[in-house]
Design an enzyme around this catalytic site. Structure first.
Site: not given
Ligand code: HPA
Ligand code: ZN
Length: 370
Positions: A45, A311, A233
């Site tokens: 991100h 991530d 997740e």
């Molecule tokens: N999960 C969901 N949204 C997110 C994440 C994540 O790991 N990282 C940044 N936004």
């Molecule tokens: Zn993510």
């Protein structure tokens, strides 16, 4: 709060790209080797990739009130710390803090440029960088379409200068309005010719379903965008079913909780769905209790197509090389395994077939030299 001059702290004196510690030992010799390996990042991100020093510069320039004005003291406000509450809510709260910094288009361009430079410096040769347009225009209220074009143009220029290939994935949050998502989807389609290759759904999976966004993702797919969804997740295998069955995801962000349902694992294998696994992020947001217990190898042993990603490098205080070293020292992957994961990532790139084949050949040749 009165703005004071930043104090030079230990962080400022360290060479760039010192390994993230997060309270854990890292094997420097291995890290040096892994840094030289050509790498692929499929799940990163932009908003989670901001240098601490840049945040401080921006705060000083725009008079943003901050709890602290030196990197070490600021760190706990924007990064997950080893002794912190490892929950999804706490993890996402770091992004609310980061949203305050996008005060102008110049800031957005700088952060974008630096994210590409940092990836290139870590010897990432191909990256799909995802960004949340709504986060970037939260303060300036710039039109969302303009921000998407700005990020895309800045990525193109910087990638060319740095000799790295970068494509973009536009993200929307499931805990935000579908109307925002619709704007993101339209802007993503309008900027496909500038390198936007896919649409992503992120955000609070524990409390918000993907289903309200189903129509948007269908339109995106029909327009030729790839689909990736954060699922499995912070919620269980049911959420992965939704992402595949209802949202038509070809890749899943994280997805490790698919292991809670063996039927789901079989579907992942049959349909060749790729998981964008992010081990350190999983640890820091509380899905696994230690990196040693991360199920990456278990998934791979079930023949699920897995890749290794960061991530949010700055929120997790990690580079891709460090993430890979951790999978070697904590999870037990070998250098040969890492090459396989890298080639798998090349095969999962959201590129037209001929470009993807060329990427695979490029990596086969480069990795064969190791
Ligand atoms: N999960 C969901 N949204 C997110 C994440 C994540 O790991 N990282 C940044 N936004
Ligand atoms: Zn993510």
């Amino acid at each position: 709060m009165v703005i004071r001059d930043p104090v030079i702290q230990r962080e400022a004196l360290l060479p760039p790209h010192m390994p993230a510690q997060n309270g854990q030992h890292i094997d420097y010799k291995l890290l040096t080797l892994v840094r030289t390996l050509p790498k692929i990042e499929l799940h990163r991100h932009l908003e989670g990739s901001v240098r601490l020093e840049t945040l401080i510069d921006i705060a000083l320039k725009y008079g943003i009130e901050m709890p602290e004005y030196d990197p070490e003291m600021l760190r706990p406000f924007v990064q997950m710390m080893p002794d912190e509450n490892r929950t999804s809510q706490h993890f996402l709260s770091k992004f609310s803090m980061l949203r305050q910094f996008y005060r102008s288009n110049d800031v957005v361009a700088r952060v974008t440029r630096e994210a590409v430079e940092d990836a290139a410096a870590d010897n990432i040769h191909y990256m799909e960088l995802r960004f949340t347009p709504m986060a970037l225009c939260n303060v300036t209220k710039s039109p969302l379409e303009d921000i998407v074009a700005l990020v895309a143009e800045t990525v193109c220029e910087t990638a060319k200068t740095c000799g790295i290939q970068v494509k973009l994935i536009a993200s929307m949050n499931r805990h935000e309005a579908v109307e925002i998502g619709e704007k993101v989807m339209k802007a993503a389609i309008a900027n496909m010719h500038k390198g936007v290759v896919a649409l992503d759904l992120a955000g609070d999976e524990a409390n918000f379903s993907a289903l309200p966004f189903r129509g948007l993702f269908q339109q995106a797919r029909e327009a030729g965008l790839g689909i990736t969804i954060h699922a499995g997740e912070w919620s269980g295998a049911n959420s992965v079913w939704d992402a595949i069955g209802n949202m038509n995801a070809k890749r899943i962000g994280h997805g490790i909780r698919a292991l809670e349902d063996i039927a789901m694992i079989n579907v992942l294998v049959e349909r060749e769905i790729v998981l964008e696994v992010c081990p350190s992020s999983n640890y820091l947001s509380g899905i696994v209790d230690s990196l040693d217990n991360h199920p990456l190898i278990l998934l791979t042993d079930h023949d699920v197509l897995t890749t290794i990603n960061t991530d949010d490098p700055s929120v997790c205080n990690i580079t891709l090389s460090e993430e890979i070293v951790r999978t070697m020292t904590h999870i037990g992957l070998t250098l040969e395994d890492i090459k396989k994961y890298t080639l798998r990532a090349a095969r999962a790139a959201f590129l037209p077939n001929s470009e993807r084949d060329a990427l695979v050949r490029q990596f086969q040749a480069a990795l064969a030299r190791f």
